[in-house]
Write a protein that holds these residues in place. Structure first.
Motif, mmCIF file in Angstrom:
data_model
loop_
_atom_site.group_PDB
_atom_site.id
_atom_site.type_symbol
_atom_site.label_atom_id
_atom_site.label_comp_id
_atom_site.label_asym_id
_atom_site.label_seq_id
_atom_site.Cartn_x
_atom_site.Cartn_y
_atom_site.Cartn_z
ATOM 1 N N ALA A 139 12.501 -31.803 35.454
ATOM 2 C CA ALA A 139 13.897 -32.029 35.815
ATOM 3 C C ALA A 139 14.804 -31.481 34.722
ATOM 4 O O ALA A 139 14.484 -31.580 33.536
ATOM 5 N N PHE A 140 15.914 -30.924 35.136
ATOM 6 C CA PHE A 140 16.885 -30.435 34.165
ATOM 7 C C PHE A 140 18.268 -30.447 34.795
ATOM 8 O O PHE A 140 18.420 -30.683 35.998
ATOM 9 N N GLY A 141 19.275 -30.213 33.953
ATOM 10 C CA GLY A 141 20.642 -30.177 34.438
ATOM 11 C C GLY A 141 21.503 -31.331 33.968
ATOM 12 O O GLY A 141 22.695 -31.375 34.267
ATOM 13 N N GLY A 142 20.912 -32.284 33.255
ATOM 14 C CA GLY A 142 21.705 -33.396 32.761
ATOM 15 C C GLY A 142 22.676 -32.970 31.680
ATOM 16 O O GLY A 142 22.624 -31.841 31.183
ATOM 17 N N GLY A 143 23.555 -33.879 31.326
ATOM 18 C CA GLY A 143 24.517 -33.569 30.288
ATOM 19 C C GLY A 143 25.598 -34.618 30.234
ATOM 20 O O GLY A 143 25.464 -35.700 30.822
ATOM 21 N N LEU A 144 26.663 -34.288 29.524
ATOM 22 C CA LEU A 144 27.804 -35.182 29.359
ATOM 23 C C LEU A 144 28.939 -34.706 30.253
ATOM 24 O O LEU A 144 29.301 -33.524 30.242
ATOM 25 N N VAL A 145 29.495 -35.632 31.012
ATOM 26 C CA VAL A 145 30.585 -35.291 31.922
ATOM 27 C C VAL A 145 31.578 -36.450 31.942
ATOM 28 O O VAL A 145 31.190 -37.610 31.735
ATOM 29 N N GLN A 146 32.823 -36.129 32.186
ATOM 30 C CA GLN A 146 33.827 -37.180 32.282
ATOM 31 C C GLN A 146 33.774 -37.847 33.652
ATOM 32 O O GLN A 146 33.333 -37.236 34.635
ATOM 33 N N ALA A 147 34.222 -39.065 33.693
ATOM 34 C CA ALA A 147 34.287 -39.783 34.961
ATOM 35 C C ALA A 147 35.103 -38.971 35.963
ATOM 36 O O ALA A 147 36.139 -38.392 35.616
ATOM 37 N N GLY A 148 34.600 -38.937 37.190
ATOM 38 C CA GLY A 148 35.241 -38.136 38.226
ATOM 39 C C GLY A 148 34.694 -36.735 38.340
ATOM 40 O O GLY A 148 34.978 -36.029 39.316
ATOM 41 N N GLY A 149 33.903 -36.335 37.367
ATOM 42 C CA GLY A 149 33.337 -34.998 37.362
ATOM 43 C C GLY A 149 32.054 -34.896 38.184
ATOM 44 O O GLY A 149 31.642 -35.843 38.849
ATOM 45 N N SER A 150 31.436 -33.720 38.101
ATOM 46 C CA SER A 150 30.240 -33.430 38.882
ATOM 47 C C SER A 150 29.150 -32.838 38.003
ATOM 48 O O SER A 150 29.437 -32.195 36.988
ATOM 49 N N LEU A 151 27.925 -33.070 38.416
ATOM 50 C CA LEU A 151 26.760 -32.440 37.805
ATOM 51 C C LEU A 151 25.764 -32.157 38.906
ATOM 52 O O LEU A 151 25.718 -32.882 39.913
ATOM 53 N N ARG A 152 24.956 -31.154 38.672
ATOM 54 C CA ARG A 152 23.886 -30.854 39.612
ATOM 55 C C ARG A 152 22.568 -30.864 38.859
ATOM 56 O O ARG A 152 22.375 -30.085 37.922
ATOM 57 N N LEU A 153 21.696 -31.758 39.257
ATOM 58 C CA LEU A 153 20.368 -31.831 38.668
ATOM 59 C C LEU A 153 19.405 -31.021 39.531
ATOM 60 O O LEU A 153 19.539 -30.979 40.755
#
Length: 117
Positions: A5-19
């Motif tokens: 698994a990869f794609g994690g990170g730091l994001v602000q509330a309301g933002g998006s990430l794709r794992l």
């Protein structure tokens, strides 16, 4: 089946990430694929799962409408699109492969998602 698994990170509330989760080894398309998470000091919990062809998906109530699981059997990958992230989504996220909705036999190493307020 080996999962990464990869794609994690730091994001602000309301933002998006794709794992993303890449699989190798046995036939990927034969497995139910799921995403789970574990927040600091909390139990391991189910997030989302996809049937072998992506035709049926399930979500935890806490992420329904915000997260989307998808898989590409040709590429041996399963993704988790996470939108409208909240601080309570902060956790280590794991992908898993199983023979049924409730039996997962193979697990990836986890990727950390941190959502700041």
């Amino acid at each position: 089946v080996q999962l990464q698994a990869f794609g994690g990170g730091l994001v602000q509330a309301g933002g998006s990430l794709r794992l993303s989760c890449a699989a190798s080894g046995r036939t990927f398309s034969g497995y139910v694929m799921g995403w789970f998470r574990q927040a600091p000091g909390k139990e391991h919990e189910f997030v989302a799962a996809s049937s072998w062809n992506g035709g049926v998906t399930y979500y935890a109530g806490s992420v329904k409408g915000r997260f989307t699981i998808s898989r590409d059997n040709a590429k041996n990958t399963v993704d988790l699109q996470m939108n409208s992230l909240k601080p309570e989504d902060t956790a280590v996220y794991y992908c898993a492969a199983g023979s049924s909705w409730s039996r997962y036999h193979y697990w990836g190493q986890g990727t950390l998602v941190t959502v700041s307020s």
